[in-house]
Write a protein that holds these residues in place. Structure first.
Motif, PDB file in Angstrom:
ATOM      1  N   PHE A   1     -30.570 -35.986  -3.941  1.00 55.16           N
ATOM      2  CA  PHE A   1     -31.437 -36.166  -2.784  1.00 55.16           C
ATOM      3  C   PHE A   1     -31.376 -34.898  -1.952  1.00 55.16           C
ATOM      4  O   PHE A   1     -30.817 -34.852  -0.870  1.00 55.16           O
ATOM      5  CB  PHE A   1     -31.013 -37.401  -1.988  1.00 55.16           C
ATOM      6  CG  PHE A   1     -32.124 -37.954  -1.165  1.00 55.16           C
ATOM      7  CD1 PHE A   1     -32.161 -37.735   0.205  1.00 55.16           C
ATOM      8  CD2 PHE A   1     -33.157 -38.659  -1.752  1.00 55.16           C
ATOM      9  CE1 PHE A   1     -33.199 -38.225   0.966  1.00 55.16           C
ATOM     10  CE2 PHE A   1     -34.201 -39.145  -0.996  1.00 55.16           C
ATOM     11  CZ  PHE A   1     -34.230 -38.937   0.365  1.00 55.16           C
TER      12      PHE A   1
ATOM     13  N   GLY B   1     -38.576 -38.427  -5.569  1.00 57.20           N
ATOM     14  CA  GLY B   1     -38.273 -38.301  -4.147  1.00 57.20           C
ATOM     15  C   GLY B   1     -39.531 -38.188  -3.317  1.00 57.20           C
ATOM     16  O   GLY B   1     -40.490 -38.938  -3.526  1.00 57.20           O
ATOM     17  N   ASP B   2     -39.568 -37.234  -2.409  1.00 54.46           N
ATOM     18  CA  ASP B   2     -40.726 -37.080  -1.518  1.00 54.46           C
ATOM     19  C   ASP B   2     -41.888 -36.331  -2.159  1.00 54.46           C
ATOM     20  O   ASP B   2     -42.877 -36.028  -1.505  1.00 54.46           O
ATOM     21  CB  ASP B   2     -40.319 -36.406  -0.208  1.00 54.46           C
ATOM     22  CG  ASP B   2     -39.925 -34.946  -0.381  1.00 54.46           C
ATOM     23  OD1 ASP B   2     -39.915 -34.432  -1.522  1.00 54.46           O
ATOM     24  OD2 ASP B   2     -39.601 -34.316   0.645  1.00 54.46           O
TER      25      ASP B   2
ATOM     26  N   ASP C   1     -40.324 -43.020  -8.271  1.00 55.68           N
ATOM     27  CA  ASP C   1     -39.027 -43.072  -7.613  1.00 55.68           C
ATOM     28  C   ASP C   1     -38.762 -44.516  -7.224  1.00 55.68           C
ATOM     29  O   ASP C   1     -39.697 -45.273  -6.941  1.00 55.68           O
ATOM     30  CB  ASP C   1     -39.001 -42.170  -6.371  1.00 55.68           C
ATOM     31  CG  ASP C   1     -37.575 -41.831  -5.954  1.00 55.68           C
ATOM     32  OD1 ASP C   1     -37.163 -40.685  -6.231  1.00 55.68           O
ATOM     33  OD2 ASP C   1     -36.886 -42.697  -5.390  1.00 55.68           O
TER      34      ASP C   1
ATOM     35  N   VAL D   1     -39.408 -42.999   0.282  1.00 55.82           N
ATOM     36  CA  VAL D   1     -39.734 -41.622  -0.092  1.00 55.82           C
ATOM     37  C   VAL D   1     -41.063 -41.550  -0.829  1.00 55.82           C
ATOM     38  O   VAL D   1     -41.802 -40.574  -0.693  1.00 55.82           O
ATOM     39  CB  VAL D   1     -38.597 -40.933  -0.898  1.00 55.82           C
ATOM     40  CG1 VAL D   1     -37.360 -40.774  -0.048  1.00 55.82           C
ATOM     41  CG2 VAL D   1     -38.301 -41.645  -2.186  1.00 55.82           C
TER      42      VAL D   1
END
Length: 195
Positions: free
Chosen positions: A38, A67-68, A87, A92
């Motif tokens: 992360f 993730g983002d 994800d 996120v």
């Protein structure tokens, strides 16, 4: 040692200060055990990855543990490729979706959901991975099958950031950026050395 917040705010291309966080096999995050680091992926990393993997507008890049979505969004901004990310954390994925153009999509899901991952990889030409070594080991059968079934054009590639896929021989490595490129011959060399 700098704090993660300080390191993330730094304008430096060198993210070596984040390595102490990246060496853990599993990191608790909320109620989930993390399968991915992360941590931010710097633009310099995605530029080097795009060049190493020869990612172009013709590619479809899938990010397992997105993730983002920063890596996919960076690849798209650089060359216009399409992308899909998955994800397990809805928070996120919501952030990724809010920033995504129509050519880049994100979904909540488990990278170990075989049906969901098969659908994501159906027309994929590049897999981007920023996962901990234990998760790469669990995904190895999927990764090998992806490379072995390479009838696609452009040819299939896997790019792993920070961690090599144990038992597969990368076709190319960017040591400075810790990027590992795998192609069909990575599986062939794996099969011949494991006999």
């Amino acid at each position: 040692r700098r704090s993660m917040a300080t390191a993330c705010d730094s304008a430096e291309d060198d993210d070596a200060a984040l390595l102490p966080f990246a060496e853990s096999e599993s990191m608790p995050f909320g109620t989930n055990q993390a399968v991915a680091y992360f941590l931010p992926v710097l633009r310099a990393t995605t530029v080097a990855a795009r060049e190493l993997g020869d990612i172009t507008r013709a590619d479809v890049v899938v990010d397992l543990g997105c993730g983002d979505g920063a890596a996919l969004l960076s690849f798209h901004a650089q060359c216009g490729c399409r992308g899909r990310g998955i994800d397990i954390l809805p928070e996120v994925v919501a952030v990724a979706k809010a920033k995504a153009p129509a050519e880049v999509t994100f979904a909540v899901g488990d990278v170990f959901d075989a049906a969901k991952v098969a659908a994501l990889l159906a027309d994929c030409s590049v897999i981007w991975l920023f996962l901990v070594p234990a998760m790469l080991a669990k995904l190895k059968p999927v990764l090998v099958a992806f490379l072995e079934n390479d009838e696609a054009r452009p040819p299939r590639r896997i790019l792993s950031y920070r961690s090599p896929v144990a038992g597969l021989r990368p076709t190319s490595v960017d040591h400075k950026m810790a990027l590992f490129l795998y192609r069909k011959e990575s599986v062939t060399s794996h099969r011949s050395t494991s006999r």
